[in-house]
Write a protein that holds these residues in place. Structure first.
Motif, PDB file in Angstrom:
ATOM      1  N   LEU A 129     114.290  -9.233  16.638  1.00  0.00           N
ATOM      2  CA  LEU A 129     113.122 -10.109  16.507  1.00  0.00           C
ATOM      3  C   LEU A 129     111.879  -9.327  16.090  1.00  0.00           C
ATOM      4  O   LEU A 129     111.005  -9.873  15.414  1.00  0.00           O
ATOM      5  N   MET A 130     111.794  -8.070  16.458  1.00  0.00           N
ATOM      6  CA  MET A 130     110.659  -7.254  16.036  1.00  0.00           C
ATOM      7  C   MET A 130     110.757  -6.842  14.570  1.00  0.00           C
ATOM      8  O   MET A 130     109.750  -6.799  13.857  1.00  0.00           O
ATOM      9  N   GLY A 131     111.952  -6.503  14.110  1.00  0.00           N
ATOM     10  CA  GLY A 131     112.099  -5.923  12.781  1.00  0.00           C
ATOM     11  C   GLY A 131     112.272  -6.894  11.638  1.00  0.00           C
ATOM     12  O   GLY A 131     111.639  -6.753  10.577  1.00  0.00           O
ATOM     13  N   THR A 132     113.114  -7.909  11.827  1.00  0.00           N
ATOM     14  CA  THR A 132     113.453  -8.786  10.699  1.00  0.00           C
ATOM     15  C   THR A 132     112.296  -9.664  10.206  1.00  0.00           C
ATOM     16  O   THR A 132     112.266  -9.999   9.015  1.00  0.00           O
ATOM     17  N   PRO A 133     111.306 -10.050  11.042  1.00  0.00           N
ATOM     18  CA  PRO A 133     110.221 -10.878  10.510  1.00  0.00           C
ATOM     19  C   PRO A 133     109.431 -10.224   9.377  1.00  0.00           C
ATOM     20  O   PRO A 133     108.796 -10.932   8.584  1.00  0.00           O
ATOM     21  N   PHE A 134     109.463  -8.898   9.272  1.00  0.00           N
ATOM     22  CA  PHE A 134     108.727  -8.246   8.194  1.00  0.00           C
ATOM     23  C   PHE A 134     109.266  -8.639   6.819  1.00  0.00           C
ATOM     24  O   PHE A 134     108.554  -8.539   5.814  1.00  0.00           O
ATOM     25  N   LEU A 135     110.521  -9.110   6.769  1.00  0.00           N
ATOM     26  CA  LEU A 135     111.078  -9.587   5.503  1.00  0.00           C
ATOM     27  C   LEU A 135     110.325 -10.808   4.988  1.00  0.00           C
ATOM     28  O   LEU A 135     110.339 -11.091   3.781  1.00  0.00           O
ATOM     29  N   ILE A 136     109.680 -11.551   5.887  1.00  0.00           N
ATOM     30  CA  ILE A 136     108.891 -12.718   5.485  1.00  0.00           C
ATOM     31  C   ILE A 136     107.820 -12.322   4.481  1.00  0.00           C
ATOM     32  O   ILE A 136     107.514 -13.064   3.537  1.00  0.00           O
ATOM     33  N   LEU A 137     107.266 -11.115   4.661  1.00  0.00           N
ATOM     34  CA  LEU A 137     106.149 -10.677   3.825  1.00  0.00           C
ATOM     35  C   LEU A 137     106.561 -10.397   2.386  1.00  0.00           C
ATOM     36  O   LEU A 137     105.708 -10.276   1.509  1.00  0.00           O
ATOM     37  N   ILE A 138     107.855 -10.291   2.122  1.00  0.00           N
ATOM     38  CA  ILE A 138     108.301 -10.085   0.745  1.00  0.00           C
ATOM     39  C   ILE A 138     108.015 -11.320  -0.102  1.00  0.00           C
ATOM     40  O   ILE A 138     107.704 -11.224  -1.291  1.00  0.00           O
ATOM     41  N   THR A 139     108.068 -12.500   0.534  1.00  0.00           N
ATOM     42  CA  THR A 139     107.827 -13.746  -0.210  1.00  0.00           C
ATOM     43  C   THR A 139     106.540 -14.453   0.200  1.00  0.00           C
ATOM     44  O   THR A 139     105.941 -15.170  -0.596  1.00  0.00           O
ATOM     45  N   ILE A 140     106.117 -14.275   1.459  1.00  0.00           N
ATOM     46  CA  ILE A 140     104.900 -14.944   1.941  1.00  0.00           C
ATOM     47  C   ILE A 140     103.952 -13.862   2.448  1.00  0.00           C
ATOM     48  O   ILE A 140     104.066 -13.409   3.581  1.00  0.00           O
ATOM     49  N   SER A 141     103.005 -13.460   1.623  1.00  0.00           N
ATOM     50  CA  SER A 141     102.107 -12.361   1.993  1.00  0.00           C
ATOM     51  C   SER A 141     100.685 -12.843   2.263  1.00  0.00           C
ATOM     52  O   SER A 141      99.746 -12.051   2.228  1.00  0.00           O
ATOM     53  N   SER A 142     100.540 -14.126   2.537  1.00  0.00           N
ATOM     54  CA  SER A 142      99.219 -14.666   2.860  1.00  0.00           C
ATOM     55  C   SER A 142      98.872 -14.328   4.307  1.00  0.00           C
ATOM     56  O   SER A 142      99.680 -13.772   5.058  1.00  0.00           O
ATOM     57  N   ARG A 143      97.669 -14.700   4.731  1.00  0.00           N
ATOM     58  CA  ARG A 143      97.275 -14.468   6.117  1.00  0.00           C
ATOM     59  C   ARG A 143      98.174 -15.226   7.082  1.00  0.00           C
ATOM     60  O   ARG A 143      98.405 -14.775   8.212  1.00  0.00           O
ATOM     61  N   TRP A 144      98.709 -16.384   6.623  1.00  0.00           N
ATOM     62  CA  TRP A 144      99.591 -17.160   7.495  1.00  0.00           C
ATOM     63  C   TRP A 144     100.932 -16.471   7.660  1.00  0.00           C
ATOM     64  O   TRP A 144     101.531 -16.493   8.743  1.00  0.00           O
ATOM     65  N   GLY A 145     101.424 -15.865   6.585  1.00  0.00           N
ATOM     66  CA  GLY A 145     102.663 -15.102   6.690  1.00  0.00           C
ATOM     67  C   GLY A 145     102.503 -13.910   7.612  1.00  0.00           C
ATOM     68  O   GLY A 145     103.381 -13.621   8.442  1.00  0.00           O
ATOM     69  N   ILE A 146     101.383 -13.213   7.494  1.00  0.00           N
ATOM     70  CA  ILE A 146     101.118 -12.067   8.362  1.00  0.00           C
ATOM     71  C   ILE A 146     100.980 -12.522   9.814  1.00  0.00           C
ATOM     72  O   ILE A 146     101.509 -11.878  10.732  1.00  0.00           O
ATOM     73  N   ALA A 147     100.295 -13.639  10.042  1.00  0.00           N
ATOM     74  CA  ALA A 147     100.140 -14.156  11.408  1.00  0.00           C
ATOM     75  C   ALA A 147     101.501 -14.486  12.016  1.00  0.00           C
ATOM     76  O   ALA A 147     101.753 -14.192  13.198  1.00  0.00           O
ATOM     77  N   LEU A 148     102.393 -15.082  11.222  1.00  0.00           N
ATOM     78  CA  LEU A 148     103.723 -15.413  11.729  1.00  0.00           C
ATOM     79  C   LEU A 148     104.494 -14.151  12.099  1.00  0.00           C
ATOM     80  O   LEU A 148     105.148 -14.097  13.150  1.00  0.00           O
ATOM     81  N   VAL A 149     104.401 -13.130  11.271  1.00  0.00           N
ATOM     82  CA  VAL A 149     105.066 -11.864  11.567  1.00  0.00           C
ATOM     83  C   VAL A 149     104.516 -11.270  12.861  1.00  0.00           C
ATOM     84  O   VAL A 149     105.276 -10.798  13.720  1.00  0.00           O
ATOM     85  N   LEU A 150     103.210 -11.289  13.021  1.00  0.00           N
ATOM     86  CA  LEU A 150     102.594 -10.728  14.225  1.00  0.00           C
ATOM     87  C   LEU A 150     103.026 -11.473  15.487  1.00  0.00           C
ATOM     88  O   LEU A 150     103.256 -10.863  16.533  1.00  0.00           O
ATOM     89  N   ILE A 151     103.147 -12.788  15.395  1.00  0.00           N
ATOM     90  CA  ILE A 151     103.558 -13.578  16.557  1.00  0.00           C
ATOM     91  C   ILE A 151     105.002 -13.261  16.941  1.00  0.00           C
ATOM     92  O   ILE A 151     105.313 -13.007  18.118  1.00  0.00           O
ATOM     93  N   LEU A 152     105.903 -13.263  15.963  1.00  0.00           N
ATOM     94  CA  LEU A 152     107.312 -12.974  16.244  1.00  0.00           C
ATOM     95  C   LEU A 152     107.490 -11.548  16.758  1.00  0.00           C
ATOM     96  O   LEU A 152     108.263 -11.301  17.686  1.00  0.00           O
TER      97      LEU A 152
END
Length: 412
Positions: A293-316
């Motif tokens: 759960l700590m590592g895989t959310p960073f893959l989100i940033l490959i396609t969603i690099s907005s502030r909302w994508g970063i916020a989601l990664v930080l929460i997960l």
């Protein structure tokens, strides 16, 4: 009153035996989180160090902390946790005081920074070992979670106070303030902490261990490897995510500063509640799942690099971290006996420091050859590998009848 408020924040009842240690940890975190938050800026502005030199400074600092973590923890087994904690924070305060008179001397400044890092190793090792000394094993996850909440509150307070001291760019006031707060925490350690669990007349020879003995402990060796890989994920969050947010994804520094508050706020608000909610889940599954759960959310940033994508990664990431930290610490502590708990937890902490020494360099190299996508893919891979290795450590410990392989029993 203060502890009643903290009880409400944490969501669990705080063991009274932990309260002096929590106070000392809070004071030292306020002081030294401010130091480490601004030390890179100081090295650049006052020492005129290049980015490469600053990177080397951080690597040397982490290596020093890793080296002294084992020795300091082992030393605390012999002389007591109180002495190790008090002397560690006192030494770090003296190094901070020396930085106030450094001027523009690059070599002297870097040496003092490395000495401050070396002093932190025994302090953290003895603190973590003392938690294991004071709290029954079935409450160890809660105790380590509570310690994390207190230190996160300290992290939230330290850098803003340091920033206030730097209004007008007064580095002398900044370093003097850190030294004073650090000496207060060292004094509190000597005055308030008790070594009820210190082994009389030192550790008996038949119980003394060395690094070879530790590395021959296969479950412990596996949890070290898992922790090393887990901290490679953590360095991506701590070092690379701010760089990516501002330099690659074009967010303002102010926006990143607001986003960075997500992690400590979630930990303070939900750490204790997460421990209670996951109490009946096996530690093996919690460790494996939390690292993924700590590592895989960073893959989100490959396609969603907005502030909302970063916020989601930080929460997960925060949710995973809340499970990983107390679970891994409780398991590592359960593998040790009372006589060598400091050595075990000092080595355990050193594995994280070793990751700090190499993680940023690897991440920056991958960013240079493959962009941020390469860094995030590596981070996700390390999270999955850390989880699998950690689960293997639990399984092997269970096979040999070692502690810490089952879910934690409820209080009472």
């Amino acid at each position: 009153m203060l502890y009643r408020i903290l009880n409400r924040l944490v969501g669990v009842e705080i063991d009274s035996s932990l309260r002096p240690l929590l106070l000392v940890s809070f004071l030292s975190t306020v002081a030294f989180s401010a130091l480490w938050s601004f030390i890179g800026i100081w090295a650049s502005s006052d020492l005129h160090a290049s980015p490469i030199i600053i990177g080397i400074m951080y690597a040397m600092d982490a290596t020093a902390a890793a080296t002294t973590g084992y020795q300091g923890g082992r030393w605390s087994d012999r002389v007591g946790r109180r002495q190790a904690i008090g002397l560690a924070w006192g030494a770090q305060s003296i190094a901070s005081l020396a930085l106030s008179v450094c001027g523009h001397d690059l070599i002297f400044g870097i040496v003092m920074v490395v000495i401050a890092g070396a002093a932190s190793g025994p302090g953290f090792a003895a603190t973590n070992a003392m938690v294991g000394d004071l709290v029954p094993k079935h409450n160890s996850e809660t105790a380590y979670g509570t310690l994390r909440v207190v230190t996160n509150i300290g992290y939230m307070a330290g850098p803003p106070l340091g920033g206030l001291a730097l209004v007008g760019n007064h580095w002398l006031i900044f370093f003097l303030g850190i030294a004073l707060m650090g000496l207060i925490s060292a004094t509190a350690a000597f005055a308030l902490l008790r070594d009820d669990h210190v082994v009389e007349n030192g550790v008996p020879s038949e119980h003394q261990i060395n690094l070879r003995t530790l590395f021959n402990d296969r479950p412990f060796l596996l949890i070290l490897l898992s922790t090393f890989a887990g901290f490679l994920v953590y360095t991506a969050y701590e070092v690379m995510l701010p760089i990516a947010a501002v330099m690659s994804y074009r967010l303002s520094a102010t926006t990143w500063g607001l986003l960075a508050m997500i992690n400590p706020i979630l930990i303070v608000a939900f750490q204790g509640r997460f421990i209670k909610a996951t109490r009946r889940i096996s530690m093996m599954l919690k460790l494996g799942g939390s690292l993924v759960l700590m590592g895989t959310p960073f893959l989100i940033l490959i396609t969603i690099s907005s502030r909302w994508g970063i916020a989601l990664v930080l929460i997960l990431f925060a949710f995973g971290e809340m499970i990983w930290g107390p679970t891994s610490q409780a398991f590592a502590a359960s593998l040790a006996s009372e006589a060598n708990r400091g050595a075990y937890l000092g080595t355990f902490g050193a594995s994280g420091s070793a990751a700090w020494a190499v993680g940023p360099l690897v991440d920056l190299y991958l960013r240079g050859i493959g962009g941020m996508a390469a860094t995030w893919a590596f981070t996700a891979l390390m999270g999955a590998a850390a989880g699998l290795i950690g689960m293997a450590a639990f399984r092997l410990a269970g096979r040999h009848g070692r502690c810490g392989t089952h879910s934690i029993a409820p209080n009472g």
